[in-house]
Design a protein around this motif. Sequence first.
Motif, PDB file in Angstrom:
ATOM      1  N   UNK A 196       0.820  -1.207   0.000  1.00  0.00           N
ATOM      2  CA  UNK A 196       0.000   0.000   0.000  1.00  0.00           C
ATOM      3  C   UNK A 196       0.859   1.265   0.000  1.00  0.00           C
ATOM      4  N   UNK A 197       1.949   1.255   0.775  1.00  0.00           N
ATOM      5  CA  UNK A 197       2.839   2.422   0.808  1.00  0.00           C
ATOM      6  C   UNK A 197       3.473   2.666  -0.553  1.00  0.00           C
ATOM      7  N   UNK A 207      -6.644  -8.907  -3.863  1.00  0.00           N
ATOM      8  CA  UNK A 207      -5.902  -9.574  -2.794  1.00  0.00           C
ATOM      9  C   UNK A 207      -4.457  -9.872  -3.179  1.00  0.00           C
ATOM     10  N   UNK A 208      -4.199 -10.042  -4.454  1.00  0.00           N
ATOM     11  CA  UNK A 208      -2.866 -10.453  -4.893  1.00  0.00           C
ATOM     12  C   UNK A 208      -1.976  -9.311  -5.358  1.00  0.00           C
ATOM     13  N   UNK A 209      -2.564  -8.217  -5.863  1.00  0.00           N
ATOM     14  CA  UNK A 209      -1.740  -7.149  -6.419  1.00  0.00           C
ATOM     15  C   UNK A 209      -2.517  -5.839  -6.499  1.00  0.00           C
ATOM     16  N   UNK A 234       1.575  -8.974  -4.007  1.00  0.00           N
ATOM     17  CA  UNK A 234       1.357  -9.157  -2.583  1.00  0.00           C
ATOM     18  C   UNK A 234       2.627  -9.262  -1.776  1.00  0.00           C
ATOM     19  N   UNK A 235       3.710  -9.759  -2.374  1.00  0.00           N
ATOM     20  CA  UNK A 235       4.972  -9.851  -1.638  1.00  0.00           C
ATOM     21  C   UNK A 235       5.810  -8.585  -1.813  1.00  0.00           C
ATOM     22  N   UNK A 236       5.211  -7.519  -2.341  1.00  0.00           N
ATOM     23  CA  UNK A 236       5.803  -6.197  -2.531  1.00  0.00           C
ATOM     24  C   UNK A 236       6.822  -6.157  -3.670  1.00  0.00           C
ATOM     25  N   UNK A 237       6.932  -7.218  -4.483  1.00  0.00           N
ATOM     26  CA  UNK A 237       7.726  -7.106  -5.698  1.00  0.00           C
ATOM     27  C   UNK A 237       6.903  -6.294  -6.697  1.00  0.00           C
TER      28      UNK A 237
END
Length: 186
Positions: A119-120, A138-140, A158-161
Amino acid sequence: MNAWEVEELVIEVAEHLDGFTPLIRAGHPAYLIGPAGAQLVVHPLWSQRGRIRVLGVYPDGSRSVLPDQKRHEITVTAARGAASIAKRIERRLLPGYRNDLATCRKLLAAKAVQDGTRDQLAETLAELLPDATLTDNERATVILWRLGATSGTFTVHGDATTTIQIHAADRELAERIADAVHHRAS
């Protein structure tokens, strides 16, 4: 057993389970609420008169982090009494449920951190790009943008990549975006 009898039984069982309290609400199933977020729902088995099902409930959102969660439940005869039911819950249901619940809570906490980071980063990119549109699932988070002839997409997973596609950008814009992504990622 009718709903009132189940509610009374849940109140009595809670007295025999360390750290558990009953949660009774009109029109809802009866719950036993315990330490570390444990929630046990108690239902009468309509097909087996005099028996109840006790089922461990996971927190909301847990299916996304543990799609193959084990279902923790037991059935017991209500006539055995509250103390006996509490012993069976303690011995047969709680050990596995507590372990899986702790794992679930850890994964949900890690997901919340990842979602916060995502989100940031998405917020930073949206601030850099006026009139950008954000689509979140939910995923991106996908950010679509256009500045004159320049356009692109950012997909923050979702993993911030992040997957970045930029079309017809000048050097200054590409450097500003790379710098913003680098600072948020570190």
